[in-house]
Design an enzyme around this catalytic site. Structure first.
Site, PDB file in Angstrom:
ATOM      1  N   CYS A 115      40.633  28.761  33.462  1.00 29.46           N
ATOM      2  CA  CYS A 115      41.961  28.932  34.065  1.00 29.46           C
ATOM      3  C   CYS A 115      42.801  27.658  33.991  1.00 29.46           C
ATOM      4  O   CYS A 115      44.026  27.707  34.141  1.00 29.46           O
ATOM      5  CB  CYS A 115      41.834  29.377  35.518  1.00 29.46           C
ATOM      6  SG  CYS A 115      40.929  30.914  35.687  1.00 29.46           S
ATOM      7  N   HIS A 255      48.044  27.747  39.706  1.00 29.57           N
ATOM      8  CA  HIS A 255      47.221  28.836  39.160  1.00 29.57           C
ATOM      9  C   HIS A 255      47.138  29.940  40.211  1.00 29.57           C
ATOM     10  O   HIS A 255      46.949  29.667  41.398  1.00 29.57           O
ATOM     11  CB  HIS A 255      45.830  28.308  38.810  1.00 29.57           C
ATOM     12  CG  HIS A 255      44.874  29.398  38.466  1.00 29.57           C
ATOM     13  ND1 HIS A 255      45.214  30.449  37.640  1.00 29.57           N
ATOM     14  CD2 HIS A 255      43.583  29.636  38.861  1.00 29.57           C
ATOM     15  CE1 HIS A 255      44.185  31.266  37.535  1.00 29.57           C
ATOM     16  NE2 HIS A 255      43.188  30.804  38.261  1.00 29.57           N
ATOM     17  N   ASN A 285      44.811  37.693  39.079  1.00 29.33           N
ATOM     18  CA  ASN A 285      44.464  36.432  38.432  1.00 29.33           C
ATOM     19  C   ASN A 285      44.470  36.643  36.918  1.00 29.33           C
ATOM     20  O   ASN A 285      43.639  37.380  36.385  1.00 29.33           O
ATOM     21  CB  ASN A 285      43.067  35.992  38.923  1.00 29.33           C
ATOM     22  CG  ASN A 285      42.641  34.664  38.334  1.00 29.33           C
ATOM     23  OD1 ASN A 285      43.199  34.191  37.351  1.00 29.33           O
ATOM     24  ND2 ASN A 285      41.618  34.067  38.924  1.00 29.33           N
TER      25      ASN A 285
HETATM   26  N1  COA Z   1      36.446  45.290  49.227  1.00 28.25           N
HETATM   27  C1  COA Z   1      35.866  45.357  50.438  1.00 28.25           C
HETATM   28  N2  COA Z   1      34.905  44.510  50.823  1.00 28.25           N
HETATM   29  C2  COA Z   1      34.534  43.551  49.958  1.00 28.25           C
HETATM   30  C3  COA Z   1      35.096  43.436  48.670  1.00 28.25           C
HETATM   31  C4  COA Z   1      36.081  44.362  48.323  1.00 28.25           C
HETATM   32  N3  COA Z   1      36.692  44.337  47.119  1.00 28.25           N
HETATM   33  N4  COA Z   1      34.536  42.392  48.042  1.00 28.25           N
HETATM   34  C5  COA Z   1      33.645  41.865  48.886  1.00 28.25           C
HETATM   35  N5  COA Z   1      33.633  42.566  50.044  1.00 28.25           N
HETATM   36  C6  COA Z   1      32.832  42.356  51.243  1.00 28.25           C
HETATM   37  C7  COA Z   1      31.569  41.548  50.958  1.00 28.25           C
HETATM   38  O1  COA Z   1      30.524  42.382  50.508  1.00 28.25           O
HETATM   39  C8  COA Z   1      31.295  40.949  52.308  1.00 28.25           C
HETATM   40  O2  COA Z   1      30.647  41.910  53.105  1.00 28.25           O
HETATM   41  P1  COA Z   1      29.443  41.487  54.094  1.00 28.25           P
HETATM   42  O3  COA Z   1      30.070  40.522  55.075  1.00 28.25           O
HETATM   43  O4  COA Z   1      29.039  42.772  54.683  1.00 28.25           O
HETATM   44  O5  COA Z   1      28.417  40.856  53.199  1.00 28.25           O
HETATM   45  C9  COA Z   1      32.667  40.707  52.900  1.00 28.25           C
HETATM   46  O6  COA Z   1      33.561  41.554  52.167  1.00 28.25           O
HETATM   47  C10 COA Z   1      33.157  39.284  52.801  1.00 28.25           C
HETATM   48  O7  COA Z   1      32.895  38.834  51.479  1.00 28.25           O
HETATM   49  P2  COA Z   1      33.282  37.402  50.998  1.00 28.25           P
HETATM   50  O8  COA Z   1      32.826  37.218  49.580  1.00 28.25           O
HETATM   51  O9  COA Z   1      32.860  36.396  52.042  1.00 28.25           O
HETATM   52  O10 COA Z   1      34.893  37.512  51.015  1.00 28.25           O
HETATM   53  P3  COA Z   1      35.943  36.375  50.838  1.00 28.25           P
HETATM   54  O11 COA Z   1      36.889  36.392  51.977  1.00 28.25           O
HETATM   55  O12 COA Z   1      35.302  35.061  50.477  1.00 28.25           O
HETATM   56  O13 COA Z   1      36.755  36.861  49.561  1.00 28.25           O
HETATM   57  C11 COA Z   1      36.954  36.375  47.219  1.00 28.25           C
HETATM   58  C12 COA Z   1      36.087  37.001  48.320  1.00 28.25           C
HETATM   59  C13 COA Z   1      36.232  36.530  45.897  1.00 28.25           C
HETATM   60  C14 COA Z   1      38.284  37.111  47.196  1.00 28.25           C
HETATM   61  C15 COA Z   1      37.192  34.884  47.556  1.00 28.25           C
HETATM   62  O14 COA Z   1      35.958  34.258  47.844  1.00 28.25           O
HETATM   63  C16 COA Z   1      37.856  34.125  46.443  1.00 28.25           C
HETATM   64  O15 COA Z   1      38.989  34.394  46.080  1.00 28.25           O
HETATM   65  N6  COA Z   1      37.179  33.094  45.871  1.00 28.25           N
HETATM   66  C17 COA Z   1      37.721  32.302  44.820  1.00 28.25           C
HETATM   67  C18 COA Z   1      37.477  32.984  43.515  1.00 28.25           C
HETATM   68  C19 COA Z   1      38.389  32.515  42.425  1.00 28.25           C
HETATM   69  O16 COA Z   1      39.468  32.032  42.651  1.00 28.25           O
HETATM   70  N7  COA Z   1      37.942  32.696  41.203  1.00 28.25           N
HETATM   71  C20 COA Z   1      38.704  32.474  40.046  1.00 28.25           C
HETATM   72  C21 COA Z   1      38.542  31.114  39.552  1.00 28.25           C
HETATM   73  S1  COA Z   1      39.788  30.733  38.419  1.00 28.25           S
END
Ligand code: COA
Length: 330
Positions: A115, A255, A285
Protein backbone atom coordinates in the site's frame (compact mmCIF):
# COMPACT_ATOMS: atom_id res chain seq x y z
CA UNK A 1 21.30 24.67 -7.22
CA UNK A 2 18.72 23.43 -9.70
CA UNK A 3 16.52 26.04 -11.40
CA UNK A 4 13.49 23.71 -11.30
CA UNK A 5 11.72 21.30 -8.98
CA UNK A 6 9.97 17.96 -9.54
CA UNK A 7 6.17 18.04 -9.32
CA UNK A 8 2.89 16.49 -10.40
CA UNK A 9 1.82 17.78 -13.82
CA UNK A 10 -1.09 15.41 -14.53
CA UNK A 11 -3.49 13.07 -12.71
CA UNK A 12 -5.95 10.34 -13.70
CA UNK A 13 -7.98 7.48 -12.25
CA UNK A 14 -10.25 4.56 -13.09
CA UNK A 15 -12.86 3.14 -10.72
CA UNK A 16 -14.88 0.16 -12.05
CA UNK A 17 -18.67 0.59 -12.30
CA UNK A 18 -19.68 -2.56 -10.41
CA UNK A 19 -20.45 -1.80 -6.74
CA UNK A 20 -20.51 -4.22 -3.81
CA UNK A 21 -22.26 -2.50 -0.90
CA UNK A 22 -22.09 -3.56 2.74
CA UNK A 23 -25.67 -4.79 2.34
CA UNK A 24 -24.57 -7.10 -0.50
CA UNK A 25 -21.80 -8.44 1.76
CA UNK A 26 -24.45 -9.23 4.41
CA UNK A 27 -25.77 -11.85 1.96
CA UNK A 28 -22.29 -13.33 1.39
CA UNK A 29 -20.70 -13.60 4.87
CA UNK A 30 -21.77 -13.30 8.52
CA UNK A 31 -21.52 -9.51 8.84
CA UNK A 32 -23.65 -6.36 9.00
CA UNK A 33 -23.56 -2.92 7.41
CA UNK A 34 -23.55 -1.52 10.97
CA UNK A 35 -20.40 -3.52 11.96
CA UNK A 36 -18.45 -2.62 8.81
CA UNK A 37 -19.40 1.07 9.01
CA UNK A 38 -18.57 1.38 12.71
CA UNK A 39 -15.27 -0.55 12.56
CA UNK A 40 -13.95 0.71 9.22
CA UNK A 41 -15.99 3.63 7.81
CA UNK A 42 -16.40 1.73 4.51
CA UNK A 43 -19.88 1.68 2.90
CA UNK A 44 -19.11 0.23 -0.55
CA UNK A 45 -16.28 -0.89 -2.82
CA UNK A 46 -15.97 -1.24 -6.62
CA UNK A 47 -15.01 -4.48 -8.37
CA UNK A 48 -13.49 -5.08 -11.78
CA UNK A 49 -15.40 -7.56 -13.97
CA UNK A 50 -13.82 -11.02 -13.64
CA UNK A 51 -12.97 -11.49 -17.33
CA UNK A 52 -11.06 -8.18 -17.66
CA UNK A 53 -7.29 -7.99 -17.03
CA UNK A 54 -6.35 -5.59 -14.28
CA UNK A 55 -3.83 -3.57 -16.30
CA UNK A 56 -6.67 -2.15 -18.41
CA UNK A 57 -7.71 -0.03 -15.40
CA UNK A 58 -4.20 1.37 -15.13
CA UNK A 59 -4.06 2.08 -18.85
CA UNK A 60 -7.23 4.22 -18.66
CA UNK A 61 -5.91 6.13 -15.62
CA UNK A 62 -2.53 6.57 -17.37
CA UNK A 63 -4.07 8.01 -20.55
CA UNK A 64 -6.02 10.55 -18.46
CA UNK A 65 -2.90 11.60 -16.54
CA UNK A 66 -0.86 11.97 -19.76
CA UNK A 67 -3.57 14.07 -21.40
CA UNK A 68 -3.98 16.15 -18.19
CA UNK A 69 -0.21 16.81 -18.29
CA UNK A 70 -0.49 18.07 -21.88
CA UNK A 71 2.01 15.52 -23.21
CA UNK A 72 1.73 12.44 -25.44
CA UNK A 73 2.51 8.76 -24.63
CA UNK A 74 5.71 9.10 -26.70
CA UNK A 75 6.92 11.81 -24.27
CA UNK A 76 6.94 9.39 -21.32
CA UNK A 77 10.51 8.33 -20.43
CA UNK A 78 9.73 5.88 -17.63
CA UNK A 79 6.68 4.04 -16.28
CA UNK A 80 6.67 2.83 -12.68
CA UNK A 81 3.69 0.68 -11.71
CA UNK A 82 2.70 -0.41 -8.22
CA UNK A 83 0.39 -3.34 -7.49
CA UNK A 84 -0.38 -6.08 -4.99
CA UNK A 85 -2.31 -8.20 -7.48
CA UNK A 86 -0.35 -8.34 -10.75
CA UNK A 87 -1.92 -10.04 -13.78
CA UNK A 88 1.47 -11.73 -14.37
CA UNK A 89 4.73 -11.86 -12.43
CA UNK A 90 6.23 -11.32 -15.85
CA UNK A 91 5.60 -9.20 -17.86
CA UNK A 92 5.42 -6.50 -15.22
CA UNK A 93 2.29 -4.39 -14.78
CA UNK A 94 4.32 -1.40 -16.02
CA UNK A 95 5.23 -3.20 -19.29
CA UNK A 96 1.60 -4.30 -19.84
CA UNK A 97 0.45 -0.69 -19.42
CA UNK A 98 3.25 0.58 -21.67
CA UNK A 99 2.08 -1.76 -24.45
CA UNK A 100 -1.56 -0.77 -24.00
CA UNK A 101 -0.95 3.00 -24.15
CA UNK A 102 1.83 2.77 -26.76
CA UNK A 103 4.42 4.67 -24.70
CA UNK A 104 7.10 3.30 -26.96
CA UNK A 105 10.00 5.43 -25.70
CA UNK A 106 9.60 4.47 -22.04
CA UNK A 107 11.45 2.05 -19.80
CA UNK A 108 9.06 0.28 -17.43
CA UNK A 109 9.22 -1.60 -14.14
CA UNK A 110 7.15 -2.41 -11.05
CA UNK A 111 7.79 -1.47 -7.44
CA UNK A 112 6.54 -3.74 -4.66
CA UNK A 113 5.95 -1.80 -1.46
CA UNK A 114 2.29 -2.87 -1.05
CA UNK A 115 0.00 0.00 0.00
CA UNK A 116 3.02 2.33 0.36
CA UNK A 117 3.95 1.69 -3.29
CA UNK A 118 2.81 5.06 -4.61
CA UNK A 119 4.95 7.02 -2.13
CA UNK A 120 7.94 4.77 -2.89
CA UNK A 121 7.42 5.22 -6.65
CA UNK A 122 7.21 9.02 -6.34
CA UNK A 123 10.41 9.08 -4.30
CA UNK A 124 12.23 6.93 -6.89
CA UNK A 125 10.89 8.95 -9.83
CA UNK A 126 11.91 12.24 -8.22
CA UNK A 127 15.59 11.16 -8.27
CA UNK A 128 15.52 10.41 -12.02
CA UNK A 129 14.09 13.83 -12.90
CA UNK A 130 16.23 15.76 -10.43
CA UNK A 131 19.42 14.30 -11.90
CA UNK A 132 18.29 15.15 -15.44
CA UNK A 133 18.20 11.46 -16.47
CA UNK A 134 14.49 11.62 -17.41
CA UNK A 135 11.96 14.39 -18.10
CA UNK A 136 8.52 12.79 -17.77
CA UNK A 137 7.70 9.83 -15.53
CA UNK A 138 4.33 8.10 -15.38
CA UNK A 139 3.39 6.39 -12.11
CA UNK A 140 0.42 4.01 -12.20
CA UNK A 141 -0.96 2.38 -9.06
CA UNK A 142 -3.14 -0.43 -10.31
CA UNK A 143 -4.97 -2.57 -7.77
CA UNK A 144 -7.52 -5.34 -8.33
CA UNK A 145 -7.57 -6.60 -4.76
CA UNK A 146 -10.85 -8.48 -5.32
CA UNK A 147 -8.61 -11.11 -6.96
CA UNK A 148 -6.53 -11.85 -3.87
CA UNK A 149 -9.38 -11.83 -1.35
CA UNK A 150 -11.14 -14.90 0.07
CA UNK A 151 -14.77 -13.83 -0.37
CA UNK A 152 -15.80 -16.22 2.41
CA UNK A 153 -13.46 -14.60 4.99
CA UNK A 154 -15.41 -11.79 6.68
CA UNK A 155 -12.36 -10.29 8.39
CA UNK A 156 -10.72 -9.36 5.07
CA UNK A 157 -13.33 -9.38 2.27
CA UNK A 158 -15.16 -6.38 3.74
CA UNK A 159 -12.05 -4.18 3.50
CA UNK A 160 -10.81 -4.20 -0.09
CA UNK A 161 -11.79 -2.90 -3.54
CA UNK A 162 -10.45 -2.31 -7.07
CA UNK A 163 -9.25 0.91 -8.77
CA UNK A 164 -6.27 2.54 -10.47
CA UNK A 165 -4.71 5.98 -10.05
CA UNK A 166 -2.00 7.63 -12.14
CA UNK A 167 0.16 10.74 -12.15
CA UNK A 168 2.79 12.26 -14.43
CA UNK A 169 5.82 13.79 -12.75
CA UNK A 170 7.82 16.46 -14.54
CA UNK A 171 9.67 19.72 -14.05
CA UNK A 172 7.80 22.56 -12.28
CA UNK A 173 8.78 26.05 -11.10
CA UNK A 174 11.11 26.03 -8.11
CA UNK A 175 8.51 27.20 -5.57
CA UNK A 176 6.23 24.21 -6.34
CA UNK A 177 6.68 20.44 -6.36
CA UNK A 178 8.14 17.86 -3.99
CA UNK A 179 9.76 19.32 -0.89
CA UNK A 180 10.73 16.20 1.03
CA UNK A 181 9.96 12.50 1.24
CA UNK A 182 10.56 9.66 3.68
CA UNK A 183 10.35 5.90 3.04
CA UNK A 184 10.94 3.10 5.54
CA UNK A 185 10.62 -0.69 5.82
CA UNK A 186 10.19 -3.06 8.77
CA UNK A 187 10.90 -6.53 7.37
CA UNK A 188 10.83 -8.06 10.85
CA UNK A 189 7.06 -7.36 10.89
CA UNK A 190 6.48 -8.84 7.41
CA UNK A 191 4.49 -11.77 8.82
CA UNK A 192 1.58 -9.50 9.80
CA UNK A 193 0.28 -9.03 6.21
CA UNK A 194 1.00 -11.82 3.71
CA UNK A 195 0.00 -12.82 0.17
CA UNK A 196 1.93 -16.02 -0.70
CA UNK A 197 3.06 -16.45 -4.29
CA UNK A 198 5.41 -19.19 -5.60
CA UNK A 199 6.07 -20.78 -2.16
CA UNK A 200 3.41 -21.39 0.47
CA UNK A 201 4.74 -22.44 3.90
CA UNK A 202 2.78 -24.76 6.21
CA UNK A 203 2.26 -21.77 8.51
CA UNK A 204 0.65 -19.75 5.73
CA UNK A 205 -1.54 -22.72 4.70
CA UNK A 206 -2.90 -22.96 8.27
CA UNK A 207 -4.08 -19.35 8.15
CA UNK A 208 -6.27 -19.93 5.09
CA UNK A 209 -9.01 -22.20 3.80
CA UNK A 210 -7.91 -25.00 1.48
CA UNK A 211 -7.60 -23.72 -2.09
CA UNK A 212 -7.20 -20.12 -0.83
CA UNK A 213 -3.38 -20.26 -0.42
CA UNK A 214 -2.77 -17.14 -2.51
CA UNK A 215 -5.21 -14.83 -0.73
CA UNK A 216 -4.39 -11.97 1.62
CA UNK A 217 -4.08 -12.68 5.34
CA UNK A 218 -3.40 -10.14 8.08
CA UNK A 219 -3.20 -9.75 11.82
CA UNK A 220 -5.75 -6.92 11.96
CA UNK A 221 -4.96 -5.56 15.41
CA UNK A 222 -1.15 -5.76 14.95
CA UNK A 223 -1.44 -3.86 11.65
CA UNK A 224 -3.86 -1.37 13.18
CA UNK A 225 -1.43 -0.45 15.98
CA UNK A 226 1.50 -0.18 13.52
CA UNK A 227 -0.58 1.92 11.12
CA UNK A 228 -1.60 4.66 13.57
CA UNK A 229 1.97 4.97 14.86
CA UNK A 230 3.56 4.83 11.38
CA UNK A 231 1.19 7.39 9.82
CA UNK A 232 1.77 9.80 12.72
CA UNK A 233 5.56 9.39 12.81
CA UNK A 234 5.99 9.49 9.02
CA UNK A 235 3.96 12.71 8.76
CA UNK A 236 5.92 14.38 11.57
CA UNK A 237 9.23 13.26 10.05
CA UNK A 238 8.57 14.59 6.56
CA UNK A 239 7.28 17.92 7.89
CA UNK A 240 10.36 18.25 10.08
CA UNK A 241 12.63 17.52 7.07
CA UNK A 242 10.76 20.16 5.05
CA UNK A 243 10.75 22.71 7.90
CA UNK A 244 6.95 23.00 7.74
CA UNK A 245 4.45 23.08 10.64
CA UNK A 246 1.34 20.89 10.63
CA UNK A 247 -0.72 24.12 10.74
CA UNK A 248 0.66 25.09 7.31
CA UNK A 249 -0.60 21.86 5.69
CA UNK A 250 -3.68 22.42 3.50
CA UNK A 251 -4.47 18.76 2.89
CA UNK A 252 -3.21 15.38 4.09
CA UNK A 253 -4.00 12.57 1.64
CA UNK A 254 -3.59 9.39 3.70
CA UNK A 255 -3.69 5.76 2.62
CA UNK A 256 -7.35 4.75 2.91
CA UNK A 257 -7.43 1.53 4.93
CA UNK A 258 -9.73 2.23 7.88
CA UNK A 259 -11.37 5.49 9.03
CA UNK A 260 -10.40 4.69 12.62
CA UNK A 261 -6.72 4.52 11.60
CA UNK A 262 -6.98 7.86 9.76
CA UNK A 263 -8.81 9.50 12.68
CA UNK A 264 -6.35 8.04 15.21
CA UNK A 265 -3.38 9.50 13.34
CA UNK A 266 -5.20 12.81 12.70
CA UNK A 267 -5.93 13.22 16.41
CA UNK A 268 -2.28 12.62 17.36
CA UNK A 269 -1.18 15.10 14.70
CA UNK A 270 -3.74 17.73 15.73
CA UNK A 271 -5.35 17.83 12.26
CA UNK A 272 -8.90 19.06 11.75
CA UNK A 273 -11.43 17.34 9.44
CA UNK A 274 -10.96 19.96 6.66
CA UNK A 275 -7.26 19.07 6.43
CA UNK A 276 -7.87 15.36 5.67
CA UNK A 277 -8.98 13.82 2.39
CA UNK A 278 -11.16 10.73 2.89
CA UNK A 279 -12.68 8.63 0.07
CA UNK A 280 -12.74 5.14 1.61
CA UNK A 281 -16.48 5.15 2.27
CA UNK A 282 -16.93 4.77 -1.52
CA UNK A 283 -13.84 2.70 -2.44
CA UNK A 284 -12.72 0.55 0.50
CA UNK A 285 -9.00 -0.09 0.77
CA UNK A 286 -7.57 0.14 -2.77
CA UNK A 287 -3.98 -0.26 -1.56
CA UNK A 288 -1.39 1.85 -3.41
CA UNK A 289 -4.13 3.38 -5.61
CA UNK A 290 -5.66 5.13 -2.55
CA UNK A 291 -3.55 8.27 -2.70
CA UNK A 292 -3.50 8.92 -6.48
CA UNK A 293 -7.26 8.21 -6.76
CA UNK A 294 -8.05 10.54 -3.82
CA UNK A 295 -5.70 13.15 -5.30
CA UNK A 296 -7.33 13.00 -8.74
CA UNK A 297 -10.82 13.34 -7.20
CA UNK A 298 -9.68 16.38 -5.16
CA UNK A 299 -7.93 17.98 -8.15
CA UNK A 300 -10.86 17.49 -10.54
CA UNK A 301 -13.37 18.72 -7.91
CA UNK A 302 -11.42 21.98 -7.68
CA UNK A 303 -10.39 21.35 -4.07
CA UNK A 304 -6.69 22.09 -4.70
CA UNK A 305 -5.27 25.58 -5.23
CA UNK A 306 -1.88 26.35 -6.72
CA UNK A 307 0.61 26.57 -3.86
CA UNK A 308 -1.39 24.37 -1.46
CA UNK A 309 0.84 22.29 0.83
CA UNK A 310 -0.06 18.60 0.60
CA UNK A 311 1.19 15.59 2.56
CA UNK A 312 0.82 12.02 1.26
CA UNK A 313 1.23 9.34 3.94
CA UNK A 314 0.88 5.58 3.69
CA UNK A 315 1.62 2.25 5.39
CA UNK A 316 1.28 -1.32 4.22
CA UNK A 317 2.66 -4.81 3.69
CA UNK A 318 6.38 -5.35 4.15
CA UNK A 319 5.73 -3.75 6.54
CA UNK A 320 6.43 -0.40 4.96
CA UNK A 321 5.52 3.22 5.47
CA UNK A 322 6.27 6.51 3.76
CA UNK A 323 5.34 10.16 3.43
CA UNK A 324 5.87 12.97 0.99
CA UNK A 325 5.34 16.72 1.27
CA UNK A 326 4.77 18.92 -1.79
CA UNK A 327 3.48 22.25 -2.96
CA UNK A 328 0.69 21.75 -5.52
CA UNK A 329 1.87 23.37 -8.74
CA UNK A 330 -0.94 22.79 -11.25
N1 COA B 1 -18.46 -8.59 10.65
C1 COA B 1 -18.83 -8.86 11.92
N2 COA B 1 -17.96 -9.25 12.85
C2 COA B 1 -16.66 -9.35 12.50
C3 COA B 1 -16.22 -9.09 11.19
C4 COA B 1 -17.18 -8.70 10.26
N3 COA B 1 -16.85 -8.42 8.98
N4 COA B 1 -14.89 -9.27 11.14
C5 COA B 1 -14.50 -9.64 12.37
N5 COA B 1 -15.57 -9.70 13.19
C6 COA B 1 -15.63 -10.05 14.61
C7 COA B 1 -14.42 -10.87 15.05
O1 COA B 1 -14.62 -12.24 14.79
C8 COA B 1 -14.38 -10.55 16.52
O2 COA B 1 -15.32 -11.36 17.18
P1 COA B 1 -14.99 -12.02 18.61
O3 COA B 1 -14.77 -10.84 19.53
O4 COA B 1 -16.20 -12.80 18.91
O5 COA B 1 -13.75 -12.84 18.38
C9 COA B 1 -14.86 -9.12 16.61
O6 COA B 1 -15.56 -8.86 15.39
C10 COA B 1 -13.76 -8.10 16.76
O7 COA B 1 -12.74 -8.42 15.82
P2 COA B 1 -11.45 -7.57 15.67
O8 COA B 1 -10.56 -8.20 14.63
O9 COA B 1 -10.88 -7.28 17.04
O10 COA B 1 -12.06 -6.20 15.07
P3 COA B 1 -11.35 -4.83 14.86
O11 COA B 1 -12.14 -3.76 15.52
O12 COA B 1 -9.87 -4.90 15.16
O13 COA B 1 -11.50 -4.61 13.29
C11 COA B 1 -10.18 -4.73 11.29
C12 COA B 1 -10.89 -5.52 12.40
C13 COA B 1 -9.54 -5.72 10.34
C14 COA B 1 -11.22 -3.89 10.57
C15 COA B 1 -9.12 -3.81 11.94
O14 COA B 1 -8.31 -4.55 12.82
C16 COA B 1 -8.23 -3.14 10.93
O15 COA B 1 -8.67 -2.34 10.12
N6 COA B 1 -6.90 -3.41 10.97
C17 COA B 1 -5.96 -2.82 10.08
C18 COA B 1 -5.93 -3.62 8.81
C19 COA B 1 -5.37 -2.85 7.65
O16 COA B 1 -5.39 -1.65 7.60
N7 COA B 1 -4.88 -3.59 6.68
C20 COA B 1 -4.45 -3.08 5.44
C21 COA B 1 -3.04 -2.74 5.46
S1 COA B 1 -2.64 -1.73 4.12
Amino acid sequence: MLDFNVGIIGTGKYIPDKIISNHTLETMVDTTDEWITRRTGIKERHLLEEDVPSYTMGAIAAKQAISDAGITPEDVDLIIATTEAPDYLSPSMACLIQGEINAKNAAAFDVNAACTGFVYAMTIAQQFIQTGYYKHILIVSNEALSRIVDWKNRSTCILFGDAAGAIVLGKVDKEYGIKESYIASFGDLGHSITIPCCFVSEDEKKKRREGMEHTIWQDGSEVFAFAVRAMTDATNLVLEKAGISINDVDMVVPHQANLRIINGAAKRLGLNDEQICVILQDTGNISSASIPVALDISAKNGKLKKGDILVFVAFGGGLTCGSLCLSWGK
